[in-house]
Design an enzyme around this catalytic site. Structure first.
Site, mmCIF file in Angstrom:
data_model
loop_
_atom_site.group_PDB
_atom_site.id
_atom_site.type_symbol
_atom_site.label_atom_id
_atom_site.label_comp_id
_atom_site.label_asym_id
_atom_site.label_seq_id
_atom_site.Cartn_x
_atom_site.Cartn_y
_atom_site.Cartn_z
ATOM 1 N N HIS A 2 -10.128 14.937 54.049
ATOM 2 C CA HIS A 2 -8.905 14.674 53.470
ATOM 3 C C HIS A 2 -7.982 15.999 53.809
ATOM 4 O O HIS A 2 -6.925 15.959 53.842
ATOM 5 C CB HIS A 2 -9.197 14.666 52.100
ATOM 6 C CG HIS A 2 -7.855 14.367 51.388
ATOM 7 N ND1 HIS A 2 -7.174 13.195 51.417
ATOM 8 C CD2 HIS A 2 -7.244 15.086 50.558
ATOM 9 C CE1 HIS A 2 -6.007 13.226 50.678
ATOM 10 N NE2 HIS A 2 -6.016 14.517 49.959
ATOM 11 N N ASP A 19 -11.955 9.194 54.496
ATOM 12 C CA ASP A 19 -11.314 10.016 53.495
ATOM 13 C C ASP A 19 -11.341 9.262 52.201
ATOM 14 O O ASP A 19 -10.596 8.147 52.180
ATOM 15 C CB ASP A 19 -10.068 10.066 53.973
ATOM 16 C CG ASP A 19 -8.825 10.931 52.953
ATOM 17 O OD1 ASP A 19 -9.466 11.255 51.954
ATOM 18 O OD2 ASP A 19 -7.870 11.154 53.313
ATOM 19 N N SER A 66 -1.207 12.397 50.407
ATOM 20 C CA SER A 66 -2.116 12.472 49.271
ATOM 21 C C SER A 66 -1.324 12.025 48.224
ATOM 22 O O SER A 66 -0.759 10.889 47.870
ATOM 23 C CB SER A 66 -2.870 13.795 49.030
ATOM 24 O OG SER A 66 -3.866 13.604 48.226
#
Length: 326
Positions: free
Chosen positions: A277, A251, A155
């Site tokens: 996610h 995602d 991320s």
């Protein structure tokens, strides 16, 4: 007179032999019958690798709310549910510290938004993480010039690692590209189709920073200080074939739609911890029959197992040269 000339000739010949021998020893670096590194012989050339250096350093960059600048890089505990801990802990158990050093990026992994106005902005957090990561690379490479690096990020951490890898691959990064064995970006917000190597199930979208680049004014209303920078200029350079992009279908951090849409709604999605996610450790729809955690452990272990171990000279403290990363 003839005797004098003969003596002079002998002296000249002996002198020429002495000079030739001196030049031979200094130019060729070895005396017949003497091995390099033996007393009286020349030392081997090449960079010095202290015996405490690891053969490989694995760097892991956690995502938003998964790290802290005061966390212990060797034993992070700020967020016990951090995704990358499912990868780094098994690696630490598998390899001795002199073979693999596992280092987790400590940084203020925050994302100021309308629901958390007290937090550090995304831009500030990302910049802090980038600086800390580059500093670690420079220090390790300066002390251990033959240590190779494997980098992974999740991320926000994937954006940081991807940016650092992009600079290294284009020749102006913190370490030489030949010292990087591989890069794996999980849910990269700057993921661009065709840049790097896709791993896992295919996705049709792009990273959120690319999807929202033209909508920055609207994004600032929801996430002030979060600049959507678009794709990375120059991609990953020579690291393109060693950089892997992993993105779970749907995602919205790495699989966002292209084109103008509801900017505020899409920006709000950046700060929502949606189920897709948050489930890379268990999601079977990324790698059929496996998980992203299992893929990462296998991928990193394969790179480590193929990494050459720098050979330490027993007394001189000088190492043999190591082949470049394949």
């Amino acid at each position: 007179m003839k005797k004098t000339l003969t003596v002079l000739a002998v002296i000249i010949v002996v002198g020429l032999i002495a000079v030739g021998t001196w030049r031979w020893v200094n130019d060729e670096g070895v005396i017949p019958g003497q091995e390099p590194g033996e007393p009286g012989g020349p030392a081997a050339t090449g960079p010095v690798q202290p015996d405490w250096c690891p053969d490989v350093e694995v760097i892991a960059a956690p995502g938003t709310w998964e790290s802290s600048p005061t966390d212990d890089p060797a034993n992070p505990s700020f967020n016990p549910n951090s995704f990358l801990l499912t990868v780094t802990r098994p690696l630490q158990d598998r390899y001795p510290a002199d073979r693999v050093k596992v280092w987790t990026l400590p940084y203020t992994a925050q994302f100021r938004n309308i629901n958390a106005d007290h937090e550090m902005t995304y831009d500030e957090s990302r910049n802090e993480g980038t600086s800390t990561l580059e500093n670690e690379l420079r220090i390790t490479h300066g002390d251990c010039p033959l240590t190779d690096f494997i980098m992974t990020g999740f991320s926000q951490g994937a954006v940081i690692v991807g940016d650092v890898a992009s600079e290294i691959g284009q020749g102006y990064g913190a370490v030489p590209a030949e010292r990087v064995r591989g890069v794996a970006l999980i849910a990269d917000g700057r993921r661009e189709p065709g840049v790097g190597q896709a791993a896992g199930n295919p996705v049709s979208g792009v990273g959120a920073e690319i999807s929202l680049e033209l909508l920055n004014p609207a994004v600032q209303l929801v996430t002030p200080g979060a600049t959507m920078r678009g794709p990375r200029d120059g991609g990953f350079g020579v690291l393109d074939d060693r950089t892997f992009q992993v993105c779970a279908p749907n995602d919205h951090i790495c699989d966002a739609p292209l084109g103008v849409g509801n900017a505020v709604e899409r920006a709000q999605g950046l700060i929502e911890n949606n189920g897709v996610h948050a489930q890379y450790a268990t999601n079977p729809n990324v790698f059929p029959g496996s998980t992203t955690t299992q893929w990462l452990i296998g991928w990193i272990s394969g790179l480590v197992d193929r990494a050459p171990a720098p050979v330490q000279a027993p007394e001189s403290g000088v190492v043999d040269s190591v082949p470049p990363v394949p």
